[in-house]
Design a protein around this motif. Structure first.
Motif, PDB file in Angstrom:
ATOM      1  N   VAL A 147       0.835  -1.200   0.000  1.00 10.61           N
ATOM      2  CA  VAL A 147       0.000   0.000   0.000  1.00 10.61           C
ATOM      3  C   VAL A 147       0.870   1.251   0.000  1.00 10.61           C
ATOM      4  CG1 VAL A 147      -1.619   1.323   1.385  1.00 10.61           C
ATOM      5  CG2 VAL A 147      -2.004  -1.090   1.030  1.00 10.61           C
ATOM      6  N   ILE A 148       1.942   1.198   0.743  1.00 13.58           N
ATOM      7  CA  ILE A 148       2.836   2.361   0.798  1.00 13.58           C
ATOM      8  C   ILE A 148       3.453   2.609  -0.575  1.00 13.58           C
ATOM      9  CG2 ILE A 148       5.004   3.216   1.764  1.00 13.58           C
ATOM     10  CD1 ILE A 148       4.239   1.697   4.338  1.00 13.58           C
ATOM     11  N   PHE A 149       3.826   1.524  -1.234  1.00 11.10           N
ATOM     12  CA  PHE A 149       4.379   1.709  -2.576  1.00 11.10           C
ATOM     13  C   PHE A 149       3.362   2.397  -3.484  1.00 11.10           C
ATOM     14  CE2 PHE A 149       4.924   0.333  -6.933  1.00 11.10           C
ATOM     15  CZ  PHE A 149       6.220   0.739  -7.162  1.00 11.10           C
ATOM     16  N   GLN A 152      -5.102   8.770  -3.180  1.00 14.06           N
ATOM     17  CA  GLN A 152      -6.189   8.642  -2.209  1.00 14.06           C
ATOM     18  C   GLN A 152      -6.592   7.185  -2.036  1.00 14.06           C
ATOM     19  OE1 GLN A 152      -8.951  11.468  -3.960  1.00 14.06           O
ATOM     20  NE2 GLN A 152      -8.710  12.747  -2.163  1.00 14.06           N
ATOM     21  N   THR A 153      -6.655   6.450  -3.164  1.00 15.07           N
ATOM     22  CA  THR A 153      -7.029   5.036  -3.063  1.00 15.07           C
ATOM     23  C   THR A 153      -6.064   4.296  -2.162  1.00 15.07           C
ATOM     24  OG1 THR A 153      -7.815   5.205  -5.319  1.00 15.07           O
ATOM     25  CG2 THR A 153      -7.632   3.011  -4.407  1.00 15.07           C
ATOM     26  N   ALA A 154      -4.785   4.638  -2.266  1.00 19.15           N
ATOM     27  CA  ALA A 154      -3.797   3.982  -1.412  1.00 19.15           C
ATOM     28  C   ALA A 154      -4.116   4.237   0.057  1.00 19.15           C
ATOM     29  CB  ALA A 154      -2.405   4.487  -1.756  1.00 19.15           C
ATOM     30  N   LEU A 210      -2.199  -3.957  -8.617  1.00 21.07           N
ATOM     31  CA  LEU A 210      -2.458  -2.531  -8.392  1.00 21.07           C
ATOM     32  C   LEU A 210      -1.171  -1.739  -8.516  1.00 21.07           C
ATOM     33  CD1 LEU A 210      -4.906  -2.134  -5.397  1.00 21.07           C
ATOM     34  CD2 LEU A 210      -5.085  -1.086  -7.614  1.00 21.07           C
ATOM     35  N   CYS A 211      -0.120  -2.263  -7.906  1.00 19.76           N
ATOM     36  CA  CYS A 211       1.162  -1.559  -7.979  1.00 19.76           C
ATOM     37  C   CYS A 211       1.628  -1.501  -9.423  1.00 19.76           C
ATOM     38  CB  CYS A 211       2.205  -2.258  -7.111  1.00 19.76           C
ATOM     39  SG  CYS A 211       1.870  -2.060  -5.361  1.00 19.76           S
ATOM     40  N   ALA A 212       1.461  -2.613 -10.140  1.00 21.61           N
ATOM     41  CA  ALA A 212       1.870  -2.613 -11.538  1.00 21.61           C
ATOM     42  C   ALA A 212       1.083  -1.569 -12.316  1.00 21.61           C
ATOM     43  CB  ALA A 212       1.648  -3.998 -12.138  1.00 21.61           C
ATOM     44  N   ALA A 213      -0.225  -1.499 -12.033  1.00 19.85           N
ATOM     45  CA  ALA A 213      -1.039  -0.510 -12.732  1.00 19.85           C
ATOM     46  C   ALA A 213      -0.561   0.896 -12.399  1.00 19.85           C
ATOM     47  CB  ALA A 213      -2.505  -0.679 -12.350  1.00 19.85           C
ATOM     48  N   GLY A 264       9.069   6.792   3.358  1.00 23.56           N
ATOM     49  CA  GLY A 264       9.979   6.438   4.437  1.00 23.56           C
ATOM     50  C   GLY A 264       9.304   6.561   5.784  1.00 23.56           C
ATOM     51  N   ALA A 265       8.552   7.655   5.974  1.00 18.44           N
ATOM     52  CA  ALA A 265       7.869   7.853   7.252  1.00 18.44           C
ATOM     53  C   ALA A 265       6.914   6.704   7.514  1.00 18.44           C
ATOM     54  CB  ALA A 265       7.116   9.182   7.243  1.00 18.44           C
ATOM     55  N   LEU A 266       6.246   6.267   6.469  1.00 20.44           N
ATOM     56  CA  LEU A 266       5.271   5.191   6.659  1.00 20.44           C
ATOM     57  C   LEU A 266       5.963   3.859   6.934  1.00 20.44           C
ATOM     58  CD1 LEU A 266       2.571   6.121   4.063  1.00 20.44           C
ATOM     59  CD2 LEU A 266       2.257   5.801   6.487  1.00 20.44           C
TER      60      LEU A 266
END
Lengths: 496, 129, 145, 114, 97, 195
Positions: free
Chosen positions: B14-16, B42-44, F17-20, F103-105
């Protein structure tokens, strides 16, 4: 139904009900009249609230009759009563002024929609201020922000740059709000609650948690974007410069103040400034940024030609003062912040109102276009000068009071350099105010400009109400300082 | 260490996602794409909230009569609200983009800034008369 | 879309189901997923489909703009007024307990009203936003394509 | 006993459907041009989806879920081909050229239709 | 069984998404996304059975009904470069307003 | 077995999702951006189902498939299809901001309660009362509905106000105007441009 039992909710619910009604009203005058009535009503509410809490107590109102951590609660204490007073007061003063100004700047068939957006903005700001629930802050913040984008964009009729300004504001504002939500989510993750009072109780044992630290960072960054804290201020100058006059008056005087309030609330009530990780952040990050904002904002303001932009940059500098007081985390520093929150609303309200009058008469607000105008619009420019003096911090005006406390706070800490920098920033303000005065009073009017009359009385009176308030609260600072004192006690005394 | 991975993999992805969305929002020069980036961002955040609401072995928070372990309904409610806010922002942002395209003739940030600069210069020239 | 017979027929078939589904979602939200917002969006989606296939002018005839103009605020007004009803009946703002003879009945009534308000405003806003976007034409610049 | 039959039938349908979905999508990915890919998508959307939905229906027995599944399969059955049809039509009208058909043939197709 | 179906769907989704990303023509993308919608619908159905809460079929039903709209909008967008009008003739400036 | 599969689906969907999202960074054509946004919304709806948030998934599905894509296309129809994707400006500071945020997260995750951890404070405080209260106080089986409409009904009121604001805003920005107004504006901007 007893009015007094429900003041807290009526304060927000009445404008919220008025907004849908306003869309349905035909013509130009009815929406305005409704908005005016509602503004005055909220002013009455906030005066009642302030009177009730000024003894130091607080009022709680449980929405839907659910007890606090389960339901949403409204909680009014001295600080939000003061901010409520600022928001509703400025709105109440600005609306009589608004009629002509809006008629001049907004398309005739859009007045209903425009006033609806204005009412929603008012609702949002009041809702953010009064609520005692962290997520509810976000919801109402978004009501006010969305309506603000619309209101700023409404200035496109006179200058298309309003559109790009509104767009930038929208993107940055949304990023800010999303950061804020993220921060609230992190807090929820480790505490399981959204109620501010409940959060304040449950956080201290978790002070070491990295989640809480990250939450603090996100709340500060999010609110920093919303309140245009340097270097997150980039949206502000254009948004203020190209918005319709009424919107500039209202926003400059209230919107950033509400965000400052939220930040104060989070730093001092929710987290508590004694948290080990907060003090260094305030001292090493917020404080230097505040000083840079103070100086850089003023320097850039000097180089502006457009007067609205000039004062917008000066707002960035003034926000620097507020952040400085917040970062100093001492009694006098906080007093200065709270006072400046109130005082800055008075000065910027007056200044932008005067500029709105200039806009109405000659259609432009650049330094060149106001040359020699003071003889034609004496009352307007007299008020402008009062506002300017207040901005500089001349004794006898409100600006002096807050700066006095700020310098006091710096000296208390033994930071003479900081005190000097505050004075220096004020001197910078002298320069840009002087540029305006010189142009208006000393330079001859351009040949090709027709002579104009002063503002009509229905615009002058609100302007002078604010201008005189600048002097009144400057000479008799008793009321504001006593409220500020209560606030500071609550923040620093019971904040553990 | 493997413990830490299995416990938090969801959050990391999610962070990515959040970083990617923020990156598009900040760097994209196109106004429409910026809005889409904002949406991803926002979705993240929404997914972050929903992730923290997930309960191992829990089900959706709808009572069925039998005692069950439910996922946390409160973040769901909050995110419902937040999604609505997101849609509202998107609609408004797109409307602004349309207006900008109509008045400026461009939806590229660079073009916009250039036009704004031109406006400034012209205003200055007008004042200088 | 004059020549798309297949599209028109299928859409005509689909739209009633979408509207029905929207109603189901609106009033079944107590038991399953869904509620006013979702129902509003589905309702608006059905309308958008209609406007896409049959042209926006036809859609405007079905739901004229002056009606939309009242529907948009009506839902929000209903919601706020439900809140005030709580005060008027001696409770707090948005207190549903006092709306009915028993607290649970009041809660049911309150939730029903409120969700309906949400549905009305959401669908009206979505439809009017679509109308505004789709009803605006611009000169087609060939070089953009 | 009945449950076993139910499981076997629904499992078979489901797996067959899944296989068609896979094959169809593989076609969508691998076939050379848009018009050819349409066929791949067609298999996924109709045969694959319907089989899987029927498999689910068998599993669900007589309940509200089955009704919903039935509705879903009906809607998918109508909308997917319509969408594909409309898409193909749009592609042809816009002048998207099939990769595998010689230029001349397209010209004749054009003149004949318009 | 459900597991196998879910895996097949996931693989198919990856492929469809790849096609949507690769294009090359816009119609390929639309086609891919349309079929992607069907797969999500099926996946949600399968998930309902996997977690033994099949009442989530409502979401699948929603997709079955609404997924279509996006494609139609795209199509309309291509043929008339406008979402509102019913025929290209209406897009000409003299017929507007 | 079954929960594991759900986890796998969850992971695959997140990866997609990340790929998208990465694809979104790379793609330049605005139309492809719109399509990817649609795919993004569908994927997140699927993901929300695996995370048990059916109501949210329902909303995301309705909004993504029914409204967002159409609006995005409507905007493109009114603007232009191809993003000229100007030179990326200031990638350095942007990257810094993004990395700081991430990074904070990531820093925070090390202290977070685990994913799905029943001991997380969220499950201990307040929420149990919702679960019990939904049945006893309100009598609505869907807990999300009872929290949404009653316990936190005020947030929902705000939500409606937000959507109302957006509607008002779009009308104010793009609403149709009477003919004379358009002419009036043309005159105004005409004189402004020549000056």
């Amino acid at each position: 139904m007893a009015f007094l039992d429900h003041v807290a909710i009526l304060q927000v619910a009445v404008p919220l009900l008025a907004a849908p009604l306003c869309v349905m009203l035909p013509g130009r005058h009815l929406p305005w009249a409704l908005t005016l009535a509602v503004s005055w009503f909220t002013l009455v509410c906030s005066i009642v609230l302030l009177a009730e809490v000024s003894a130091g107590g607080s009022i709680a109102y449980h929405l839907g009759n659910w007890p606090p951590p389960i339901g949403i609660e409204y909680r009014v204490d001295a600080i939000n009563a003061l901010v409520l007073l600022v928001v509703s007061g400025i709105s109440a003063v600005a609306l009589p002024y608004a009629r002509r100004s809006v008629e001049h700047e907004i398309e005739p068939d859009r007045h209903g929609l425009f006033y609806t957006a204005y009412l929603l903005c008012l609702t949002g700001l009041l809702g953010v201020t009064i609520t005692g629930d962290a997520f509810n802050i976000f919801v109402f913040l978004e009501i006010s922000s969305l309506s603000t984008y619309v209101l700023v964009a409404a200035g496109a009729r006179l200058d298309r740059r309003a559109l790009s300004a509104a767009y930038t504001y929208l993107v940055l504002g949304t990023v800010g709000a999303t950061f804020f939500v993220l921060g609230v989510g992190l807090l929820y993750m480790v505490t399981g609650t959204l109620n501010i009072a409940d959060l304040a109780e449950r956080l201290p044992p978790l002070a070491e948690s990295r989640v809480v630290q990250a939450a603090f960072a996100f709340v500060v960054a999010g609110m920093g974007l919303k309140l245009a804290m340097f270097p997150l201020h980039t949206w502000l100058p254009n948004a203020y410069a190209y918005a319709p006059s009424l919107v500039t008056v209202f926003l400059a005087a209230t919107a950033t103040k509400v965000s400052v309030y939220v930040l104060l609330r989070f730093v001092y009530t929710v987290f508590g400034h004694e948290f080990a990780f907060i003090e260094p952040v305030l001292a090493w990050l917020v404080l230097p940024l505040a000083v840079i904002a103070m100086l850089a904002g003023s320097v850039v303001a000097i180089h502006q030609d457009n007067l609205k932009r000039m004062f917008a940059w000066s707002s960035i500098a003034q926000i620097g003062y507020m952040m400085l007081g917040l970062a100093l985390a001492s009694a006098s520093g906080l007093t200065a912040t709270v006072l400046h929150l109130f005082n800055h609303a008075l000065m910027k309200g007056a200044l932008f109102m005067a500029l709105g009058g200039v806009m109405l008469r000659i259609g432009a607000v650049s330094l060149a276009s106001v040359r020699g105008l003071a003889s034609e619009m004496p009352w307007t420019f007299a008020a402008l000068v009062i506002g300017g003096l207040s901005l500089i911090g001349v004794p006898g005006t409100v600006g002096f009071v807050s700066k006095w406390y700020l310098i006091l706070a710096a000296i208390e800490k033994g930071w003479w350099l900081l005190a000097l920098l505050i004075v220096a920033a004020s001197l910078l303000a002298v320069i840009y105010v002087w540029k305006l005065v010189e142009a208006a009073y000393l330079q001859p009017a351009p040949q090709d400009r027709e002579r104009v009359r002063d503002m009509p009385p229905d615009m002058l009176i609100p302007l002078w109400v604010l201008a005189l308030a600048n002097i009144w609260f400057g000479i008799d600072a008793g009321l504001t300082t006593s409220v500020a004192g209560t606030v500071v006690n609550a923040f620093l005394g019971g904040g553990s | 260490m493997p413990e830490a991975i299995t416990e938090h993999y969801n959050y990391w992805l999610v962070i990515f996602l959040l970083m990617a969305g923020l990156f598009v929002t900040i760097t994209s020069g196109n106004l429409v794409k910026k809005i889409v980036g904002l949406n991803v961002f926002q979705t993240a955040v929404f997914l972050f909230y929903i992730s923290l609401a997930k309960l191992e072995g829990g089900t959706a928070p709808i009572l069925t009569g039998e005692p069950e372990r439910f996922s946390n309904p409160l973040p769901h409610v909050l995110i419902l609200t937040a999604i609505v806010v997101g849609v509202a922002t998107t609609a408004l942002g797109l409307a602004l983009v349309v207006r900008i395209r109509e008045t400026y003739g461009s939806i590229e940030e660079a073009g916009l800034q250039e036009a704004d600069r031109q406006d400034e210069l012209r205003a200055a020239a007008e004042q200088g008369r | 879309m004059r020549h798309h017979l297949v599209l028109r027929v299928v859409s005509k078939l689909l739209i009633p189901f979408m509207l029905l589904f929207a109603l189901y979602v609106q009033f079944h939200g107590d038991f399953g997923p869904g509620g006013g917002f979702q129902a509003g969006v589905i309702f608006a989606a059905a309308f958008i489909l209609y406007a896409l296939v049959f042209g926006i002018d036809h859609a405007r005839e079905v739901l004229p703009e002056h009606v939309l103009r009242y529907l948009v605020p009506a839902g929000l007004a209903l919601y706020t007024l439900t809140g005030f009803a709580g005060i008027a009946l001696g409770g707090k703002y948005l207190d549903y307990d006092v709306l009915g003879s028993t607290p649970t009945a009041g809660q049911h009534l309150g939730i029903l009203l409120v969700e309906f308000g949400v549905g009305v405003t959401v669908s009206a806003v979505m439809v009017s936003v679509f109308f505004t976007f789709a009803g605006r034409t611009r000169d087609v610049d060939e070089e953009d394509w | 006993m009945i449950e076993l039959v139910q499981d076997i039938v629904s499992g078979t349908l489901l797996l067959a459907g899944a296989a068609f979905v896979l094959i169809g999508t593989l076609g969508l990915l691998r076939l050379p041009d848009f018009y050819a890919r349409l066929h791949g998508a067609g298999i996924t959307d109709t045969l694959g989806a319907e089989l899987m939905l029927i498999g689910m229906m068998v599993q669900a027995g007589f309940s509200l879920v089955t009704v919903k599944l039935l509705l879903i399969s009906l809607f998918v059955f109508f909308t997917s081909p319509t969408a594909t049809h409309a898409l193909a039509n749009a592609a042809r009208v816009t002048g998207l050229r099939p990769a595998l058909v010689p230029e001349d043939d397209i010209e004749t197709m054009r003149t004949r239709d318009d | 069984m459900w597991t196998a179906a879910a895996i097949a769907l996931l693989v198919a989704m990856v492929m469809a998404l790849t096609r949507a990303f690769l294009g090359p023509s816009l119609f390929d993308r639309v086609l891919a996304i349309n079929s992607f919608g069907t797969k999500i619908l099926l996946l949600i159905g399968v998930l309902g059975f996997l977690t033994e809460r099949p009442e989530f079929m409502d979401i699948a039903l929603l997709y079955a009904l609404v997924n279509f709209i996006g494609t139609i909008a795209v199509l309309k967008f291509f043929r008339y470069r406008n979402l509102g009008l019913s025929s290209p003739a209406a897009a000409r400036p003299e017929n507007r307003k | 077995m079954a929960p594991d599969m759900v986890t796998v689906i969850d992971l695959v969907l997140l990866a997609l999702l990340c790929a998208a999202a990465v694809a979104l960074i790379l793609v330049r054509q605005l139309f492809a951006v719109a399509i990817l946004a649609g795919a993004f919304s569908m994927l997140s709806a699927g993901l929300l189902v695996t995370l048990d948030a059916v109501d949210v998934a329902f909303t995301e599905a309705a909004v993504g498939a029914g409204v967002s894509t159409v609006l995005l296309l409507g905007t493109l129809a009114l603007t232009q299809r191809r993003s000229e994707e100007s030179r990326r400006r200031g990638t350095g500071p942007a990257l810094l901001a993004v990395v700081l945020t991430g990074g904070a997260l990531v820093y925070a995750t090390t202290d977070m309660p685990g994913f799905g951890d029943p001991e997380a404070p969220g499950f201990r405080h307040v929420v149990p009362e919702y679960i019990v209260g939904s049945e006893t106080d309100i009598g609505v089986p869907n807990i999300v509905t009872s929290v949404l409409a009653s316990y936190r009904g005020y947030d929902t009121l705000g939500e409606v106000a937000v959507i109302f604001t957006a509607g008002i805003g779009v009308l104010l920005l793009l609403g149709r105007r009477r003919e004379d107004e358009i002419q009036d504006e043309a005159r105004r901007s005409g004189s402004g441009d020549e000056g």
